[in-house]
Motif scaffolding. Structure first.
Motif, PDB file in Angstrom:
ATOM      1  N   GLY A  39       0.790  -1.227   0.000  1.00  0.00           N
ATOM      2  CA  GLY A  39       0.000   0.000   0.000  1.00  0.00           C
ATOM      3  C   GLY A  39       0.817   1.269   0.000  1.00  0.00           C
ATOM      4  O   GLY A  39       0.271   2.367   0.019  1.00  0.00           O
ATOM      5  N   ALA A  40       2.156   1.134   0.001  1.00  0.00           N
ATOM      6  CA  ALA A  40       3.059   2.290  -0.067  1.00  0.00           C
ATOM      7  C   ALA A  40       2.773   3.304   1.035  1.00  0.00           C
ATOM      8  O   ALA A  40       2.669   4.513   0.793  1.00  0.00           O
ATOM      9  CB  ALA A  40       2.980   2.951  -1.443  1.00  0.00           C
ATOM     10  N   GLY A  41       2.634   2.795   2.245  1.00  0.00           N
ATOM     11  CA  GLY A  41       2.429   3.694   3.378  1.00  0.00           C
ATOM     12  C   GLY A  41       1.133   4.479   3.302  1.00  0.00           C
ATOM     13  O   GLY A  41       1.053   5.604   3.810  1.00  0.00           O
ATOM     14  N   GLY A  42       0.113   3.903   2.675  1.00  0.00           N
ATOM     15  CA  GLY A  42      -1.184   4.565   2.570  1.00  0.00           C
ATOM     16  C   GLY A  42      -1.348   5.443   1.352  1.00  0.00           C
ATOM     17  O   GLY A  42      -2.411   6.040   1.146  1.00  0.00           O
ATOM     18  N   ILE A  65       0.530  -9.029  -1.377  1.00  0.00           N
ATOM     19  CA  ILE A  65      -0.328  -7.898  -1.739  1.00  0.00           C
ATOM     20  C   ILE A  65      -1.383  -7.746  -0.649  1.00  0.00           C
ATOM     21  O   ILE A  65      -2.328  -8.538  -0.558  1.00  0.00           O
ATOM     22  CB  ILE A  65      -0.980  -8.096  -3.112  1.00  0.00           C
ATOM     23  CG1 ILE A  65       0.095  -8.203  -4.201  1.00  0.00           C
ATOM     24  CG2 ILE A  65      -1.938  -6.945  -3.424  1.00  0.00           C
ATOM     25  CD1 ILE A  65      -0.451  -8.395  -5.607  1.00  0.00           C
ATOM     26  N   THR A  66      -1.214  -6.735   0.191  1.00  0.00           N
ATOM     27  CA  THR A  66      -2.118  -6.518   1.326  1.00  0.00           C
ATOM     28  C   THR A  66      -3.033  -5.316   1.133  1.00  0.00           C
ATOM     29  O   THR A  66      -3.992  -5.148   1.883  1.00  0.00           O
ATOM     30  CB  THR A  66      -1.305  -6.321   2.619  1.00  0.00           C
ATOM     31  OG1 THR A  66      -0.446  -5.181   2.467  1.00  0.00           O
ATOM     32  CG2 THR A  66      -0.450  -7.547   2.914  1.00  0.00           C
ATOM     33  N   VAL A  67      -2.745  -4.475   0.145  1.00  0.00           N
ATOM     34  CA  VAL A  67      -3.558  -3.284  -0.097  1.00  0.00           C
ATOM     35  C   VAL A  67      -4.929  -3.693  -0.647  1.00  0.00           C
ATOM     36  O   VAL A  67      -5.065  -4.748  -1.278  1.00  0.00           O
ATOM     37  CB  VAL A  67      -2.834  -2.335  -1.079  1.00  0.00           C
ATOM     38  CG1 VAL A  67      -2.719  -2.961  -2.463  1.00  0.00           C
ATOM     39  CG2 VAL A  67      -3.523  -0.983  -1.149  1.00  0.00           C
ATOM     40  N   SER A  68      -5.952  -2.873  -0.418  1.00  0.00           N
ATOM     41  CA  SER A  68      -7.302  -3.155  -0.905  1.00  0.00           C
ATOM     42  C   SER A  68      -7.889  -1.933  -1.599  1.00  0.00           C
ATOM     43  O   SER A  68      -7.541  -0.784  -1.290  1.00  0.00           O
ATOM     44  CB  SER A  68      -8.232  -3.545   0.253  1.00  0.00           C
ATOM     45  OG  SER A  68      -7.903  -4.795   0.790  1.00  0.00           O
TER      46      SER A  68
END
Length: 310
Positions: A39-42, A65-68
């Motif tokens: 997620g690149a730090g949000g 891959i944890t970003v949504s």
């Protein structure tokens, strides 16, 4: 290039094999794949697209891959147009012909061509080491054996209840008190059984692993472990030398599309778990996992050809 962010994004981000988390995520200053996947730090927002530049991304433990995104604004990870992305989980020192990573090891067997890895490798529970060998421009799988007793066995019958040699492959010593603890053993002798599970066993003329391109990996890790939701993952067609290409199934995970992806895994193309709304579209995984056994038989892995029992 200037990149802006908003509560719902339409930003274009970039990663490359030489990227860094301290970069800006632009075409000229790309992030690392691991940083973007988290997620690149949000900074990666629902609706954003992450362009993955061509090249080899090496990691024996894979990428997470944890970003949504959201149901109406998905996050997309896509191979950069006209380039080729390779995710490679192999152990680097074994891949080049003429390497010095193996040594003859008659201590284990004086009657078979057994080689021991010069280095030791992590012993992780039920983990096996297997992989692939290239012969005549085609790929063949290396069978993972549960123990040294299997790798030196004279029994070649697939369904034998005794330790049996499954054909060219590897084992790892897991006995803590042994001086060989953690070492890998390679045997490329031909099996007297000319077929495993109905598939022909190609013969190897040179049993010395130092004279072959070998892509060795362990069974613990997946190329892409996807825990986020509302995602599109496209054009990752070479996810090679992991236990599997994809792993999913986190509690509550939903809406994941995997399109035009594939690779050469040891066991699984995609271990899906219970994802609500999973789409696999035009994916090709060239593995050989018998339905009634955990083992990979020694079988040819050819682009465009799926084994009958895949």
């Amino acid at each position: 290039m200037t990149t802006t962010t908003s509560a719902v994004g339409s930003n274009q981000w970039y990663v490359s094999p030489t990227g860094s988390s301290t970069n800006a995520g632009t075409l000229g200053s790309p992030w690392s794949l691991s940083y973007a996947a988290s997620g690149a730090g949000g900074r990666i927002l629902p609706g954003d697209r992450v362009w993955v530049r061509g090249g080899t991304y090496s990691s024996q433990t894979g990428f997470n891959i944890t970003v949504s995104g959201t149901a109406t604004n998905k996050v997309t990870f896509k191979q950069y147009t006209g380039e080729t992305v390779i995710l490679d989980g192999s152990i680097a020192e074994f891949t080049s012909i003429g390497n010095t990573a193996w040594e003859p090891y008659g201590t284990l067997s004086s009657s078979h061509n057994v080689y021991r890895s010069v280095k030791t490798f992590p012993v992780i529970g039920f983990t096996f080491y297997g992989g692939f060998i290239q012969i005549g421009g085609e790929w063949y799988s290396l069978a993972p054996h549960t123990s040294d007793a299997y790798i030196v066995s004279d029994t070649h019958v697939w369904d034998s209840p005794h330790p049996r040699y499954l054909g060219p492959g590897l084992s790892q010593n897991k006995t803590v008190s042994s001086p060989d603890y953690g070492h890998l053993f390679m045997r490329l002798d031909n099996s007297t059984t000319q077929a495993q599970l109905g598939r022909s066993v190609t013969q190897i003329s040179d049993p010395d692993p130092r004279n072959h391109e070998l892509f060795v990996c362990n069974s613990s890790y997946f190329g892409l472990t996807v825990t986020g939701s509302h995602l599109v993952i496209e054009d990752f067609a070479q996810i090679n030398h992991f236990s599997g290409c994809f792993s999913m199934g986190t509690a509550g995970q939903t809406d994941v599309t995997i399109r035009d992806c594939g690779g050469r895994p040891m066991f699984f193309g995609a271990r899906c778990g219970s994802v609500d709304g999973l789409t696999l579209d035009s994916c090709n995984f060239y593995a050989h996992m018998p339905s009634h056994k955990w083992w990979v038989a020694y079988a040819d892995i050819k682009g465009g050809e799926l084994p009958a029992d895949h």
